[in-house]
Write a protein that holds these residues in place. Structure first.
Motif, PDB file in Angstrom:
ATOM      1  N   SER A 185      15.076  13.115  -7.223  1.00  0.00           N
ATOM      2  CA  SER A 185      15.884  11.927  -7.184  1.00  0.00           C
ATOM      3  C   SER A 185      14.989  10.657  -7.812  1.00  0.00           C
ATOM      4  CB  SER A 185      16.333  11.392  -5.601  1.00  0.00           C
ATOM      5  OG  SER A 185      16.995  12.520  -5.117  1.00  0.00           O
ATOM      6  N   PHE A 186      14.038  11.087  -8.652  1.00  0.00           N
ATOM      7  CA  PHE A 186      13.071  10.068  -9.272  1.00  0.00           C
ATOM      8  C   PHE A 186      13.837   8.856  -9.797  1.00  0.00           C
ATOM      9  CE2 PHE A 186      10.952   8.436 -12.953  1.00  0.00           C
ATOM     10  CZ  PHE A 186       9.746   7.924 -12.408  1.00  0.00           C
ATOM     11  N   MET A 187      13.048   7.809  -9.396  1.00  0.00           N
ATOM     12  CA  MET A 187      13.613   6.366  -9.800  1.00  0.00           C
ATOM     13  C   MET A 187      12.597   5.785 -10.396  1.00  0.00           C
ATOM     14  SD  MET A 187      16.169   5.032  -6.747  1.00  0.00           S
ATOM     15  CE  MET A 187      16.427   3.346  -7.491  1.00  0.00           C
ATOM     16  N   MET A 188      12.546   5.174 -11.893  1.00  0.00           N
ATOM     17  CA  MET A 188      11.410   4.437 -12.314  1.00  0.00           C
ATOM     18  C   MET A 188      11.115   3.223 -11.453  1.00  0.00           C
ATOM     19  SD  MET A 188       9.103   4.242 -14.482  1.00  0.00           S
ATOM     20  CE  MET A 188       9.506   5.580 -15.689  1.00  0.00           C
ATOM     21  N   GLY A 189      10.014   2.863 -11.188  1.00  0.00           N
ATOM     22  CA  GLY A 189       9.354   1.717 -10.556  1.00  0.00           C
ATOM     23  C   GLY A 189       9.186   2.141  -9.004  1.00  0.00           C
TER      24      GLY A 189
ATOM     25  N   TYR B  78       0.671  -1.066   0.003  1.00  0.00           N
ATOM     26  CA  TYR B  78      -0.070  -0.156  -0.072  1.00  0.00           C
ATOM     27  C   TYR B  78       1.085   1.169   0.039  1.00  0.00           C
ATOM     28  CZ  TYR B  78      -3.551  -3.539   1.496  1.00  0.00           C
ATOM     29  OH  TYR B  78      -4.117  -4.512   1.472  1.00  0.00           O
ATOM     30  N   PHE B  79       1.918   1.304   0.473  1.00  0.00           N
ATOM     31  CA  PHE B  79       2.835   2.429   0.803  1.00  0.00           C
ATOM     32  C   PHE B  79       4.287   1.963   0.429  1.00  0.00           C
ATOM     33  CE2 PHE B  79      -0.508   2.934   3.532  1.00  0.00           C
ATOM     34  CZ  PHE B  79      -1.019   4.205   3.482  1.00  0.00           C
ATOM     35  N   PRO B  80       4.443   1.500  -1.055  1.00  0.00           N
ATOM     36  CA  PRO B  80       5.732   1.119  -1.189  1.00  0.00           C
ATOM     37  C   PRO B  80       6.926   2.274  -1.099  1.00  0.00           C
ATOM     38  CG  PRO B  80       4.641   1.310  -3.240  1.00  0.00           C
ATOM     39  CD  PRO B  80       3.762   1.472  -2.107  1.00  0.00           C
ATOM     40  N   SER B  81       8.140   2.008  -0.979  1.00  0.00           N
ATOM     41  CA  SER B  81       9.171   2.994  -0.427  1.00  0.00           C
ATOM     42  C   SER B  81       9.216   4.130  -1.924  1.00  0.00           C
ATOM     43  CB  SER B  81      10.576   2.300  -0.568  1.00  0.00           C
ATOM     44  OG  SER B  81      11.630   3.247  -0.710  1.00  0.00           O
ATOM     45  N   SER B  82       9.291   5.183  -1.508  1.00  0.00           N
ATOM     46  CA  SER B  82       9.178   6.298  -2.601  1.00  0.00           C
ATOM     47  C   SER B  82      10.504   7.123  -2.636  1.00  0.00           C
ATOM     48  CB  SER B  82       8.048   7.272  -2.089  1.00  0.00           C
ATOM     49  OG  SER B  82       8.298   7.965  -0.998  1.00  0.00           O
ATOM     50  N   THR B  83      10.504   8.123  -3.665  1.00  0.00           N
ATOM     51  CA  THR B  83      11.706   8.840  -3.728  1.00  0.00           C
ATOM     52  C   THR B  83      11.370  10.457  -3.995  1.00  0.00           C
ATOM     53  OG1 THR B  83      11.802   8.378  -5.945  1.00  0.00           O
ATOM     54  CG2 THR B  83      13.285   7.124  -4.858  1.00  0.00           C
TER      55      THR B  83
END
Length: 334
Positions: free
Chosen positions: A280-284, A271-276
């Motif tokens: 520092s955007f990372m695809m996925g 529900y709350f996967p690790s974000s950036t």
């Protein structure tokens, strides 16, 4: 009479599984899901990655919000592409569009009418009229009288097509319910509609349910202790869930956070996967601060914890069935 929120007992950390959701209020037409923030391209288009995360979280389908004529057209197009559903209507803060439209308010209403009539069946169909209602917190966008006038006109469309309403109410409860009653929506009955992103009082939620309306909650509905009291007062047969993504994120400053902290890691990762952060955007990975449909599980968890002794799956399945029944989503019955 005061209401005391009594959290249910902690659940085992190993609770896992895929629980089913339908996000009934999501703004997939927003450009932030394509990497455009405040009109500027900030990162790669991660729309598909966002959808992948929602599927992993158990989101079976979504109702894409239409907040204007143009946005409703886009919402229906997206819904058809993705196999989702959409609403058609004009948000109260955009009510001036009726008066500014070539041909005037009648032509704007007719354009909405034509859009609805052309998309009543099959994949990607319109399932509700809205987002419409009243918003007296933001009258700088549209004066109260303009909002009231064009709220009434959209109620005509709901009656004509016998579709439920997707409603918005902010700091306008008295006028809101009076107009609904005057237009024939005052008594309990089938498929009346839903007041989405509810932030009102316990008394207001009870009145709306007694009128026959469903109540939908998201992160904005769970910010304060008063919000939690109102959410706790929603009857199971009237409860719906949404995210209002990319808005209405659940944050550590909200009153709901204490309950959300009990979410097992097996579900939190979905529900709350690790974000950036944006630079520092990372695809996925999700963008920090941009709400996503996957977070609907967190909203459901808070409702579960507010209702002592009610299993999480019982909450999610009841809401799933409520959603199918209100919007007529028979193809999602399993």
């Amino acid at each position: 009479m005061s209401v005391t929120v009594i959290p249910s007992k902690p659940v085992p950390a190993e609770l896992s599984g895929t629980f089913r959701f339908i996000d009934i209020g999501v703004n997939l037409t927003d450009a932030v899901f394509h990497g455009i923030h405040h009109g500027k391209k900030k990162h790669e288009d991660d729309f598909e990655a966002m959808l992948d995360r929602s599927r992993l979280a158990g989101v079976q389908s979504m109702v894409i919000t239409g907040g204007s004529l143009r946005e409703s057209e886009t919402a229906l197009s997206l819904a058809a592409q993705l196999g989702f559903f959409a609403t058609v209507g004009c948000h109260p803060t955009r009510s001036k569009e009726f008066d500014e439209y070539p041909g005037g308010p009648e032509a704007y209403l007719q354009a909405l009418d034509s859009l609805i009539s052309a998309n009543l069946h099959g994949k990607g169909r319109v399932v509700a009229i809205g987002e419409c209602g009243l918003d007296y917190d933001r009258t700088h966008f549209a004066p109260e009288d303009v909002q009231r006038r064009h709220f009434r006109s959209q109620l005509f469309l709901a009656k004509k097509y016998k579709l439920p309403l997707f409603l918005h109410s902010r700091a306008a409860h008295e006028d809101f319910v009076n107009i609904l009653r005057e237009e024939g929506f005052g008594e309990d009955g089938e498929r009346k509609g839903v007041v989405h992103s509810f932030t009102g009082s316990v008394e207001e939620v009870i009145e709306l349910m007694d009128m026959g309306f469903h109540i939908s909650v998201n992160g904005c509905s769970l910010k304060t202790e008063k919000n939690l009291l109102a959410a706790k007062a929603i009857r199971p047969d009237k409860l719906l869930l949404e995210t209002d993504a990319p808005w209405c994120s659940m944050t550590s400053t909200h009153a709901s956070n204490t309950l959300l902290e009990t979410l097992p890691m097996s579900l939190k990762s979905k529900y709350f996967p690790s974000s950036t952060k944006l630079p520092s955007f990372m695809m996925g990975k999700p963008v920090k601060g941009r709400n996503e449909p996957s977070a609907i599980g967190g909203v459901a968890w808070v409702i579960h914890r507010l209702n002592e002794g009610v299993p999480f799956e019982k909450v999610t399945e009841k809401v799933y069935k409520n959603t199918i029944e209100l919007f007529g989503l028979d193809e999602l019955r399993v």
